[in-house]
Enzyme design. Structure first.
Site, PDB file in Angstrom:
ATOM      1  N   ASP A 134       0.851  -1.195   0.000  1.00  0.00           N
ATOM      2  CA  ASP A 134       0.000   0.000   0.000  1.00  0.00           C
ATOM      3  C   ASP A 134       0.886   1.244   0.000  1.00  0.00           C
ATOM      4  O   ASP A 134       2.021   1.202   0.485  1.00  0.00           O
ATOM      5  CB  ASP A 134      -0.863   0.046   1.278  1.00  0.00           C
ATOM      6  CG  ASP A 134      -2.070  -0.885   1.211  1.00  0.00           C
ATOM      7  OD1 ASP A 134      -2.309  -1.498   0.158  1.00  0.00           O
ATOM      8  OD2 ASP A 134      -2.767  -1.001   2.239  1.00  0.00           O
ATOM      9  N   ARG A 184      -1.162  -0.814  -8.687  1.00  0.00           N
ATOM     10  CA  ARG A 184      -2.508  -0.333  -8.328  1.00  0.00           C
ATOM     11  C   ARG A 184      -2.529   1.192  -8.427  1.00  0.00           C
ATOM     12  O   ARG A 184      -1.696   1.871  -7.820  1.00  0.00           O
ATOM     13  CB  ARG A 184      -2.851  -0.749  -6.897  1.00  0.00           C
ATOM     14  CG  ARG A 184      -4.229  -0.254  -6.440  1.00  0.00           C
ATOM     15  CD  ARG A 184      -4.398  -0.350  -4.931  1.00  0.00           C
ATOM     16  NE  ARG A 184      -4.295  -1.694  -4.430  1.00  0.00           N
ATOM     17  CZ  ARG A 184      -3.957  -2.010  -3.172  1.00  0.00           C
ATOM     18  NH1 ARG A 184      -3.688  -1.038  -2.302  1.00  0.00           N
ATOM     19  NH2 ARG A 184      -3.876  -3.256  -2.793  1.00  0.00           N
TER      20      ARG A 184
HETATM   21  C1  LIG Z   1      -8.633  -1.388  -3.643  1.00  0.00           C
HETATM   22  C2  LIG Z   1      -8.231  -0.048  -3.126  1.00  0.00           C
HETATM   23  C3  LIG Z   1      -6.988   0.106  -2.528  1.00  0.00           C
HETATM   24  C4  LIG Z   1      -6.572   1.362  -2.088  1.00  0.00           C
HETATM   25  N1  LIG Z   1      -5.302   1.537  -1.597  1.00  0.00           N
HETATM   26  C5  LIG Z   1      -4.860   2.772  -1.295  1.00  0.00           C
HETATM   27  C6  LIG Z   1      -3.508   3.026  -0.931  1.00  0.00           C
HETATM   28  O1  LIG Z   1      -2.667   2.118  -0.884  1.00  0.00           O
HETATM   29  N2  LIG Z   1      -3.144   4.306  -0.640  1.00  0.00           N
HETATM   30  C7  LIG Z   1      -4.043   5.345  -0.700  1.00  0.00           C
HETATM   31  O2  LIG Z   1      -3.659   6.499  -0.449  1.00  0.00           O
HETATM   32  N3  LIG Z   1      -5.333   5.136  -1.017  1.00  0.00           N
HETATM   33  C8  LIG Z   1      -5.752   3.891  -1.318  1.00  0.00           C
HETATM   34  N4  LIG Z   1      -7.072   3.709  -1.672  1.00  0.00           N
HETATM   35  C9  LIG Z   1      -8.063   4.790  -1.459  1.00  0.00           C
HETATM   36  C10 LIG Z   1      -8.117   5.746  -2.634  1.00  0.00           C
HETATM   37  O3  LIG Z   1      -6.950   6.539  -2.665  1.00  0.00           O
HETATM   38  C11 LIG Z   1      -9.343   6.682  -2.513  1.00  0.00           C
HETATM   39  O4  LIG Z   1      -9.232   7.432  -1.348  1.00  0.00           O
HETATM   40  C12 LIG Z   1     -10.669   5.977  -2.515  1.00  0.00           C
HETATM   41  O5  LIG Z   1     -10.673   4.884  -3.406  1.00  0.00           O
HETATM   42  C13 LIG Z   1     -11.805   6.918  -2.941  1.00  0.00           C
HETATM   43  O6  LIG Z   1     -11.558   7.392  -4.228  1.00  0.00           O
HETATM   44  P1  LIG Z   1     -12.394   6.942  -5.537  1.00  0.00           P
HETATM   45  O7  LIG Z   1     -11.370   6.653  -6.584  1.00  0.00           O
HETATM   46  O8  LIG Z   1     -13.272   5.813  -5.209  1.00  0.00           O
HETATM   47  O9  LIG Z   1     -13.130   8.225  -5.992  1.00  0.00           O
HETATM   48  P2  LIG Z   1     -14.120   9.250  -5.242  1.00  0.00           P
HETATM   49  O10 LIG Z   1     -14.242  10.408  -6.153  1.00  0.00           O
HETATM   50  O11 LIG Z   1     -13.655   9.489  -3.846  1.00  0.00           O
HETATM   51  O12 LIG Z   1     -15.466   8.435  -5.187  1.00  0.00           O
HETATM   52  C14 LIG Z   1     -16.226   8.115  -6.328  1.00  0.00           C
HETATM   53  C15 LIG Z   1     -17.534   7.489  -5.872  1.00  0.00           C
HETATM   54  O13 LIG Z   1     -17.251   6.259  -5.188  1.00  0.00           O
HETATM   55  C16 LIG Z   1     -18.078   6.101  -4.047  1.00  0.00           C
HETATM   56  N5  LIG Z   1     -17.224   6.153  -2.829  1.00  0.00           N
HETATM   57  C17 LIG Z   1     -15.927   6.517  -2.762  1.00  0.00           C
HETATM   58  N6  LIG Z   1     -15.459   6.429  -1.500  1.00  0.00           N
HETATM   59  C18 LIG Z   1     -16.486   6.035  -0.758  1.00  0.00           C
HETATM   60  C19 LIG Z   1     -16.625   5.756   0.625  1.00  0.00           C
HETATM   61  N7  LIG Z   1     -15.634   5.887   1.500  1.00  0.00           N
HETATM   62  N8  LIG Z   1     -17.848   5.336   1.059  1.00  0.00           N
HETATM   63  C20 LIG Z   1     -18.883   5.176   0.207  1.00  0.00           C
HETATM   64  N9  LIG Z   1     -18.808   5.428  -1.121  1.00  0.00           N
HETATM   65  C21 LIG Z   1     -17.620   5.840  -1.596  1.00  0.00           C
HETATM   66  C22 LIG Z   1     -19.059   7.219  -4.095  1.00  0.00           C
HETATM   67  O14 LIG Z   1     -20.167   6.804  -4.852  1.00  0.00           O
HETATM   68  C23 LIG Z   1     -18.296   8.301  -4.821  1.00  0.00           C
HETATM   69  O15 LIG Z   1     -19.118   9.248  -5.440  1.00  0.00           O
HETATM   70  C24 LIG Z   1      -7.472   2.460  -2.166  1.00  0.00           C
HETATM   71  C25 LIG Z   1      -8.720   2.300  -2.779  1.00  0.00           C
HETATM   72  C26 LIG Z   1      -9.095   1.082  -3.278  1.00  0.00           C
HETATM   73  C27 LIG Z   1     -10.409   0.962  -3.963  1.00  0.00           C
END
Ligand SMILES: Cc1cc2nc3c(=O)[nH]c(=O)nc-3n(C[C@H](O)[C@H](O)[C@H](O)COP(=O)(O)OP(=O)(O)OC[C@H]3O[C@@H](n4cnc5c(N)ncnc54)[C@H](O)[C@@H]3O)c2cc1C
Length: 308
Positions: A134, A184
């Site tokens: 991560d 990722r």
């Molecule tokens: C498999 C995976 C691994 C990850 N690993 C890391 C990592 O190693 N380091 C790191 O900094 N970040 C990590 N993240 C988190 C990532 O950086 C984002 O903060 C997170 O995925 C929200 O961004 P989004 O791309 O979904 O877009 P956003 O614009 O935040 O969300 C798009 C849509 O997704 C839905 N959504 C998003 N988040 C939520 C929530 N919390 N609850 C409910 N609905 C939600 C909503 O419908 C929203 O409108 C990871 C995410 C995933 C999916």
């Protein structure tokens, strides 16, 4: 503007005590965390695999303050990997680790984290599964990517994470898009200063698309981690245009978020991996999920009021 406040609160011991002690917190946490025990995480993993989804498991913990604690994190992963082997889940479930849980922030932490994660990567490889490192806040990125590069010398399938909110990330994608790499791509979940990261959501999305293009045009295995419907559509059309078959990349989403979309994509023949966190140290992870979405915070606040 609540996001930055919550991300700051995630680092405060007083807020941690308050939130952790609130009786209703547990039920809201359960939406995002598979349970506190290994047994619970394995049960969730089996259920997801039965529904055609792949899994990456995260034993929750970060920012450890001593070597003994770092060793306990490593041992929790070794127990998890043994269990995945015993349940024959190695082909469908891998593990995600945070190097801060392995001692990265301690004095001499780079080497401590490397030694601890090496044990985990060796054990994972022996049972036919993989490890993804991560990515945490930007101050750790050089150390984490250097450890990833060293590990890849011996274990080429070790995965890296890049965050599109950081200015540096397109360059990192170019360096990481080669044959055999597993990368990722996420937007990024930490509070970062304007000197290193885009602050505007649209800029973060635009950077995500540029990084997608680099990774999908490369010869590695991109892991497209987002719940954002627009970015998922862009990824699908770019992958098709570049002639990528569905086994040559995957989508990833977090446990408890957009579950219907996870199943819809899997139903279309995409590979979808769900990130499943478990363990007692859920606070930092939980606060980042609240910070991402005001609706989650409102849900949490409503449950506090209605039960309080
Ligand atoms: C498999 C995976 C691994 C990850 N690993 C890391 C990592 O190693 N380091 C790191 O900094 N970040 C990590 N993240 C988190 C990532 O950086 C984002 O903060 C997170 O995925 C929200 O961004 P989004 O791309 O979904 O877009 P956003 O614009 O935040 O969300 C798009 C849509 O997704 C839905 N959504 C998003 N988040 C939520 C929530 N919390 N609850 C409910 N609905 C939600 C909503 O419908 C929203 O409108 C990871 C995410 C995933 C999916």
């Amino acid at each position: 503007m609540l996001g930055p406040v919550l991300l700051a609160a995630a680092r405060s011991d007083n807020v941690r005590r308050l939130v952790s002690a609130a009786p209703v917190t547990r039920s809201v946490v359960n939406r995002f965390v598979a349970g506190e025990r290994l047994d619970e995480s394995v049960a969730v993993t089996t259920a997801l695999v039965d529904r055609g989804l792949d899994v990456t498991l995260d034993h929750l913990g970060e920012d450890v303050t001593g070597r003994a604690e770092a060793l306990r994190s490593r041992d929790a992963y070794l127990a998890l990997i043994d269990r995945l082997a015993a349940e024959h889940l190695g082909a469908r479930a891998e593990v995600s680790v945070k190097l801060s849980a392995f001692g990265q922030a301690l004095p001499g932490g780079h080497d401590i984290a490397y030694r601890n994660v090496l044990d985990v990567v060796e054990a994972a490889t022996a049972v036919g599964t993989t490890v993804t490192l991560d990515m945490e806040d930007h101050t750790t990125a050089d150390s984490t990517l250097a450890i990833h590069a060293d590990l890849r010398g011996r274990f080429p399938r070790t995965g890296a994470v890049v965050q599109s909110y950081l200015f540096r990330t397109e360059k990192d994608c170019l360096a990481l898009a080669g044959t055999g790499s597993r990368v990722r791509l996420v937007k990024g979940a930490y509070r970062e200063p304007a000197s290193v990261a885009h602050q505007d959501k649209h800029e973060v999305d635009r950077s995500y698309v540029r990084c997608l293009r680099i990774l999908l045009a490369g010869s590695g295995h991109p892991m497209i981690a987002t719940h954002d419907p627009r970015l998922i559509r862009v990824a699908q059309s770019l992958a098709a245009r570049l002639g990528r078959t569905p086994d040559a990349y995957e989508f990833q989403m977090l446990y408890g978020i957009r579950e219907a979309e996870q199943e819809r994509l899997a139903g279309l023949g995409h590979r979808v991996r769900v990130y499943v966190p478990y363990g007692t140290d859920w606070y930092g992870y939980f606060m980042r999920r609240l910070a991402e979405r005001p609706a989650n915070l409102a849900f949490f606040a409503r449950s506090l009021v209605s039960r309080g």
